[in-house]
Design a protein around this motif. Sequence first.
Motif, PDB file in Angstrom:
ATOM      1  N   ALA A   2       1.046  -0.726  -0.353  1.00  0.00           N
ATOM      2  CA  ALA A   2       0.223  -0.626  -0.579  1.00  0.00           C
ATOM      3  C   ALA A   2       0.927   1.353  -0.234  1.00  0.00           C
ATOM      4  O   ALA A   2       1.839   1.061   0.499  1.00  0.00           O
ATOM      5  CB  ALA A   2      -0.991  -0.225   1.039  1.00  0.00           C
ATOM      6  N   GLN A   3       0.411   2.572  -1.108  1.00  0.00           N
ATOM      7  CA  GLN A   3       1.281   3.108  -0.750  1.00  0.00           C
ATOM      8  C   GLN A   3       0.150   4.413  -0.795  1.00  0.00           C
ATOM      9  O   GLN A   3      -0.505   4.170  -2.424  1.00  0.00           O
ATOM     10  CB  GLN A   3       2.905   3.636  -2.388  1.00  0.00           C
ATOM     11  N   LEU A   4       0.643   6.252  -0.121  1.00  0.00           N
ATOM     12  CA  LEU A   4      -0.559   7.041  -0.326  1.00  0.00           C
ATOM     13  C   LEU A   4       0.894   8.200  -0.479  1.00  0.00           C
ATOM     14  O   LEU A   4       1.296   8.102   0.074  1.00  0.00           O
ATOM     15  CB  LEU A   4      -0.968   7.232   0.584  1.00  0.00           C
ATOM     16  N   VAL A   5       0.659   8.546  -2.198  1.00  0.00           N
ATOM     17  CA  VAL A   5       1.016   9.651  -1.781  1.00  0.00           C
ATOM     18  C   VAL A   5       0.810  10.919  -2.486  1.00  0.00           C
ATOM     19  O   VAL A   5       0.142  11.034  -2.758  1.00  0.00           O
ATOM     20  CB  VAL A   5       2.181   9.706  -3.635  1.00  0.00           C
ATOM     21  N   GLU A   6       0.909  12.650  -0.835  1.00  0.00           N
ATOM     22  CA  GLU A   6       0.178  13.668  -1.316  1.00  0.00           C
ATOM     23  C   GLU A   6       0.663  14.278  -2.196  1.00  0.00           C
ATOM     24  O   GLU A   6       1.851  14.500  -1.798  1.00  0.00           O
ATOM     25  CB  GLU A   6      -0.013  13.784   0.075  1.00  0.00           C
ATOM     26  N   SER A   7      -0.285  15.280  -2.681  1.00  0.00           N
ATOM     27  CA  SER A   7       0.697  15.909  -3.502  1.00  0.00           C
ATOM     28  C   SER A   7      -0.280  17.188  -3.703  1.00  0.00           C
ATOM     29  O   SER A   7      -1.556  17.550  -2.900  1.00  0.00           O
ATOM     30  CB  SER A   7       0.810  16.168  -5.206  1.00  0.00           C
ATOM     31  N   GLY A   8       0.414  19.172  -3.320  1.00  0.00           N
ATOM     32  CA  GLY A   8      -0.305  19.760  -3.178  1.00  0.00           C
ATOM     33  C   GLY A   8      -0.568  20.929  -2.859  1.00  0.00           C
ATOM     34  O   GLY A   8      -0.792  22.236  -2.921  1.00  0.00           O
ATOM     35  N   GLY A   9       0.433  20.383  -2.093  1.00  0.00           N
ATOM     36  CA  GLY A   9       0.688  21.781  -0.898  1.00  0.00           C
ATOM     37  C   GLY A   9       1.866  22.539  -1.234  1.00  0.00           C
ATOM     38  O   GLY A   9       2.522  22.572  -1.720  1.00  0.00           O
ATOM     39  N   GLY A  10       1.488  23.746  -0.395  1.00  0.00           N
ATOM     40  CA  GLY A  10       2.687  25.130  -0.367  1.00  0.00           C
ATOM     41  C   GLY A  10       2.267  26.420   0.553  1.00  0.00           C
ATOM     42  O   GLY A  10       1.470  25.704   1.411  1.00  0.00           O
ATOM     43  N   LEU A  11       2.857  27.121   0.165  1.00  0.00           N
ATOM     44  CA  LEU A  11       2.245  28.295   0.315  1.00  0.00           C
ATOM     45  C   LEU A  11       1.097  29.593  -0.052  1.00  0.00           C
ATOM     46  O   LEU A  11       1.051  29.082  -1.369  1.00  0.00           O
ATOM     47  CB  LEU A  11       3.583  29.389   1.057  1.00  0.00           C
ATOM     48  N   TYR A  96      -4.845   9.405   4.907  1.00  0.00           N
ATOM     49  CA  TYR A  96      -5.566   7.913   4.636  1.00  0.00           C
ATOM     50  C   TYR A  96      -5.728   6.865   4.379  1.00  0.00           C
ATOM     51  O   TYR A  96      -6.884   7.985   3.439  1.00  0.00           O
ATOM     52  CB  TYR A  96      -5.268   7.765   6.662  1.00  0.00           C
ATOM     53  N   ALA A  97      -5.910   5.657   4.435  1.00  0.00           N
ATOM     54  CA  ALA A  97      -7.451   4.775   4.491  1.00  0.00           C
ATOM     55  C   ALA A  97      -6.854   3.795   5.223  1.00  0.00           C
ATOM     56  O   ALA A  97      -6.335   3.288   5.979  1.00  0.00           O
ATOM     57  CB  ALA A  97      -6.463   3.996   2.547  1.00  0.00           C
ATOM     58  N   ARG A  98      -8.556   3.766   4.930  1.00  0.00           N
ATOM     59  CA  ARG A  98      -8.909   2.676   6.210  1.00  0.00           C
ATOM     60  C   ARG A  98      -9.699   1.828   5.500  1.00  0.00           C
ATOM     61  O   ARG A  98     -11.150   2.379   5.597  1.00  0.00           O
ATOM     62  CB  ARG A  98      -9.663   3.436   7.565  1.00  0.00           C
ATOM     63  N   LYS A  99     -10.018   0.837   6.508  1.00  0.00           N
ATOM     64  CA  LYS A  99     -11.005  -0.914   6.259  1.00  0.00           C
ATOM     65  C   LYS A  99     -11.257  -1.643   7.256  1.00  0.00           C
ATOM     66  O   LYS A  99      -9.426  -1.931   7.352  1.00  0.00           O
ATOM     67  CB  LYS A  99     -10.909  -1.159   4.919  1.00  0.00           C
ATOM     68  N   LEU A 100     -11.606  -1.317   8.315  1.00  0.00           N
ATOM     69  CA  LEU A 100     -11.116  -2.449   9.668  1.00  0.00           C
ATOM     70  C   LEU A 100     -10.071  -1.986  10.239  1.00  0.00           C
ATOM     71  O   LEU A 100      -9.792  -0.929  10.498  1.00  0.00           O
ATOM     72  CB  LEU A 100     -11.726  -3.815   9.063  1.00  0.00           C
ATOM     73  N   TRP A 101      -9.566  -3.335  10.319  1.00  0.00           N
ATOM     74  CA  TRP A 101      -8.252  -2.454  11.166  1.00  0.00           C
ATOM     75  C   TRP A 101      -6.798  -2.541  10.358  1.00  0.00           C
ATOM     76  O   TRP A 101      -5.958  -2.291  11.159  1.00  0.00           O
ATOM     77  CB  TRP A 101      -7.843  -4.319  11.663  1.00  0.00           C
ATOM     78  N   ASN A 102      -7.930  -2.351   9.330  1.00  0.00           N
ATOM     79  CA  ASN A 102      -6.331  -1.755   8.236  1.00  0.00           C
ATOM     80  C   ASN A 102      -6.713  -0.227   7.839  1.00  0.00           C
ATOM     81  O   ASN A 102      -7.007   0.328   7.437  1.00  0.00           O
ATOM     82  CB  ASN A 102      -6.043  -2.883   7.283  1.00  0.00           C
ATOM     83  N   THR A 103      -5.018   0.545   8.245  1.00  0.00           N
ATOM     84  CA  THR A 103      -5.155   2.296   8.296  1.00  0.00           C
ATOM     85  C   THR A 103      -3.397   2.176   7.592  1.00  0.00           C
ATOM     86  O   THR A 103      -2.828   1.781   7.959  1.00  0.00           O
ATOM     87  CB  THR A 103      -4.996   2.544   9.277  1.00  0.00           C
ATOM     88  N   TYR A 104      -3.934   2.797   6.622  1.00  0.00           N
ATOM     89  CA  TYR A 104      -2.233   3.080   6.134  1.00  0.00           C
ATOM     90  C   TYR A 104      -2.806   4.594   5.640  1.00  0.00           C
ATOM     91  O   TYR A 104      -3.184   5.965   5.360  1.00  0.00           O
ATOM     92  CB  TYR A 104      -2.450   2.847   4.308  1.00  0.00           C
ATOM     93  N   TRP A 105      -1.411   5.190   5.601  1.00  0.00           N
ATOM     94  CA  TRP A 105      -0.885   6.558   5.727  1.00  0.00           C
ATOM     95  C   TRP A 105       0.194   7.116   4.630  1.00  0.00           C
ATOM     96  O   TRP A 105       0.426   6.579   4.777  1.00  0.00           O
ATOM     97  CB  TRP A 105      -0.668   6.547   7.479  1.00  0.00           C
ATOM     98  N   GLY A 106      -0.612   8.140   4.526  1.00  0.00           N
ATOM     99  CA  GLY A 106       1.173   9.228   2.981  1.00  0.00           C
ATOM    100  C   GLY A 106       1.670  10.097   4.769  1.00  0.00           C
ATOM    101  O   GLY A 106       1.670  10.569   5.561  1.00  0.00           O
ATOM    102  N   ARG A 107       2.894  10.337   3.823  1.00  0.00           N
ATOM    103  CA  ARG A 107       4.065  11.002   4.452  1.00  0.00           C
ATOM    104  C   ARG A 107       3.870  12.183   4.791  1.00  0.00           C
ATOM    105  O   ARG A 107       3.920  12.603   5.257  1.00  0.00           O
ATOM    106  CB  ARG A 107       5.576  10.715   3.602  1.00  0.00           C
ATOM    107  N   GLY A 108       2.897  12.910   4.240  1.00  0.00           N
ATOM    108  CA  GLY A 108       2.285  14.289   4.693  1.00  0.00           C
ATOM    109  C   GLY A 108       2.562  15.216   3.840  1.00  0.00           C
ATOM    110  O   GLY A 108       3.750  15.081   2.796  1.00  0.00           O
ATOM    111  N   THR A 109       1.846  16.510   4.146  1.00  0.00           N
ATOM    112  CA  THR A 109       2.957  18.027   2.225  1.00  0.00           C
ATOM    113  C   THR A 109       2.306  18.842   3.473  1.00  0.00           C
ATOM    114  O   THR A 109       1.323  18.615   4.638  1.00  0.00           O
ATOM    115  CB  THR A 109       1.598  17.411   1.189  1.00  0.00           C
ATOM    116  N   GLN A 110       3.041  19.705   3.658  1.00  0.00           N
ATOM    117  CA  GLN A 110       3.288  20.813   4.260  1.00  0.00           C
ATOM    118  C   GLN A 110       1.867  21.646   3.906  1.00  0.00           C
ATOM    119  O   GLN A 110       2.286  22.257   2.709  1.00  0.00           O
ATOM    120  CB  GLN A 110       4.284  21.674   4.342  1.00  0.00           C
ATOM    121  N   VAL A 111       1.432  22.622   4.198  1.00  0.00           N
ATOM    122  CA  VAL A 111       0.380  24.077   4.028  1.00  0.00           C
ATOM    123  C   VAL A 111       0.912  24.726   4.798  1.00  0.00           C
ATOM    124  O   VAL A 111       0.633  24.970   6.548  1.00  0.00           O
ATOM    125  CB  VAL A 111      -0.676  23.702   4.004  1.00  0.00           C
ATOM    126  N   THR A 112       1.240  25.786   4.254  1.00  0.00           N
ATOM    127  CA  THR A 112       1.379  27.133   4.816  1.00  0.00           C
ATOM    128  C   THR A 112       0.464  28.581   4.664  1.00  0.00           C
ATOM    129  O   THR A 112       0.223  28.946   3.424  1.00  0.00           O
ATOM    130  CB  THR A 112       2.680  27.330   4.802  1.00  0.00           C
TER     131      THR A 112
END
Length: 115
Positions: A2-11, A96-112
């Motif tokens: 599983a892989q989650l990739v965020e984009s679009g953050g910024g100032l 994040y993606a969640r179903k039952l006991w499975n939860t997956y997280w992206g690395r995060g993106t900074q919003v300022t």
Amino acid sequence: QAQLVESGGGLVQAGGSLRLSCAASGIAFNTFTMGWYRQAPGKQRELVASITSGNGTNYGDSVKGRVTISRDNTENTVLLQMNSLKPEDTSVYFCYARKLWNTYWGRGTQVTVSS
């Protein structure tokens, strides 16, 4: 797998808009609840928005009316449109993606948001 990739953050200036994207792979995307949390230094992680496999949505009180979450099941992508941004929205935003006991997280993106 599983892989989650965020984009679009910024100032962005106060009152402006941003659109965050989260692309998922390695999961049965259509069956998962998707969403966004945010966490600023020294503060507790806070739910921003979530969307179920049936397209039901939920929003945190602090952002209600200013953000819209949506999903594109053909692209395995969840979007977070953020408008009327405030300096207090400054944070790292995690997909994040969640179903039952499975939860997956992206690395995060900074919003300022500047005042």
